[in-house]
Write an enzyme that holds these catalytic residues in place. Structure first.
Site, PDB file in Angstrom:
ATOM      1  N   LYS A 198      40.019  12.195 -15.788  1.00 27.85           N
ATOM      2  CA  LYS A 198      39.335  12.152 -17.097  1.00 27.85           C
ATOM      3  C   LYS A 198      38.389  10.950 -17.162  1.00 27.85           C
ATOM      4  CE  LYS A 198      38.655  13.326 -21.480  1.00 27.85           C
ATOM      5  NZ  LYS A 198      38.202  12.157 -22.209  1.00 27.85           N
ATOM      6  N   GLU A 205      29.829  11.995 -17.900  1.00 23.77           N
ATOM      7  CA  GLU A 205      29.292  12.305 -19.227  1.00 23.77           C
ATOM      8  C   GLU A 205      28.255  11.276 -19.651  1.00 23.77           C
ATOM      9  OE1 GLU A 205      31.377  11.455 -23.338  1.00 23.77           O
ATOM     10  OE2 GLU A 205      32.278  13.218 -22.408  1.00 23.77           O
TER      11      GLU A 205
END
Length: 336
Positions: A198, A205
């Site tokens: 993550k 991102e």
């Protein structure tokens, strides 16, 4: 029978009922699971209790209302809040119980916590959770770290939260019936692996968002007086975002959200461009340094956020707009 054909109702306790915690509870209840909830704000507890959850007034009450083996999901801010909540739960739980950290903790903290809880016979999972404020309807992408047996035990929970295959076509050559990845959740490895994956996800991102923001900044300034008059273009950035959504190689959910923000306010005058970072971007760069991996784009995108706090461009306003759209993140008020 594959793991996807197994489905049973389970009970799960949720501590932390913010944007994501509350909607995770709602999605689980829609899927037929029972949820016990606790947070410091009693009004939030009452709201979810009115929707079918079992509300509790204290941590002791919360643990008492969980059936053995207990499953408690912690969804509070990473850092000291998560640390103290996990340790407080561990003091009240028993051998065979399960604690899940679904926030954005540093993966090395997961490795340490898992060892502490192992000594008490308590199982620990780190679950990197992506989906933001849209997860209730779209589902959550789950990246899981921990013991295989514990992950398998919680398959009904993960399956309910994940998006499922949906309308996305299968990747050519993928034919493993028991692989959960194409359903939107994955056991990535032992403790820490879920939050490690993550962490890198969030680092990527940052880079993607920065690329969109800089590109649209160039488009918006294509009519600058610094250019020859016959090289100036008065471009409709909202329309460009929209056309790129359809058949373009750079189409993505982030672009979808960008198009939403631009149609609402093409000038982004409702954003200052002060762009925060939540930690994962920094940890990604730290991991890259430890592994001697060059990350030019990811590091530059993190540093761009630092610079945004010293004076804001249209690109930084667009970053703020995207963060608000996918996660409901609000800008931090500047002092002075």
């Amino acid at each position: 029978m594959t793991i996807f054909e197994r489905r049973k109702s389970m009970q799960l306790g949720m501590i932390g009922l913010g944007r994501m915690g509350a909607n995770i509870v709602r999605r689980l209840m829609r899927g037929g699971h029972q949820c016990v909830v606790f947070t410091r704000n009693p009004d939030t507890v009452k709201q979810l209790a009115s929707e079918g959850a079992t509300g509790t007034a204290s941590l002791d009450d919360f643990v008492d209302k969980l059936s053995k083996p207990r499953v408690a999901w912690v969804m509070v801010p990473a850092g000291e809040a998560t640390e103290q909540t996990v340790l407080a739960l561990a003091e009240r739980m028993e051998t065979g119980d399960i604690i899940i950290d679904g926030g954005n903790s540093y993966y090395k903290d997961d490795v340490r916590r898992a060892k502490v809880l192992e000594g008490k016979g308590i199982h620990y999972l780190d679950v990197g959770t992506s989906g933001g404020i849209w997860g209730l309807e779209r589902g959550y992408c789950l990246m899981i770290g921990g013991e295989s047996d514990t992950v398998k035990h919680l398959t009904p929970i993960f399956k309910t939260l994940a998006p499922g295959r949906g309308g996305i076509s299968r990747t050519p050559g993928r034919d493993d019936a028991d692989c959960t990845a194409e359903y939107g959740y994955l056991h990535c490895g032992p403790n820490g692996a879920g939050h490690f994956v993550k962490m890198i996800h969030n680092g990527i991102e940052y880079g993607l968002m920065q690329a969109y923001a800089e590109g649209f900044d160039i488009l918006r300034n294509a009519n600058t007086n610094e250019l020859p008059e016959d090289h100036r273009y008065d471009l409709n950035v909202a329309d460009i975002a929209e056309v790129w959504r359809r058949g373009s190689v750079i189409g993505s959910w982030l672009l979808d959200l960008t198009a939403m923000a631009l149609i609402e306010n093409p000038t982004l005058s409702n954003y200052s461009g002060y762009v925060q970072d939540s930690g994962e971007g920094r940890w990604t760069i730290m991991a890259a340094i430890e592994e001697s991996v060059p990350v030019d784009v990811l590091s530059a995108s993190l540093f761009a956020r630092f610079r945004s706090r010293q004076g804001n461009t249209y690109a930084e306003k667009l970053l703020s707009a995207m963060r608000q759209k996918f996660g409901g993140h609000t800008e931090q008020k500047q002092e002075g």
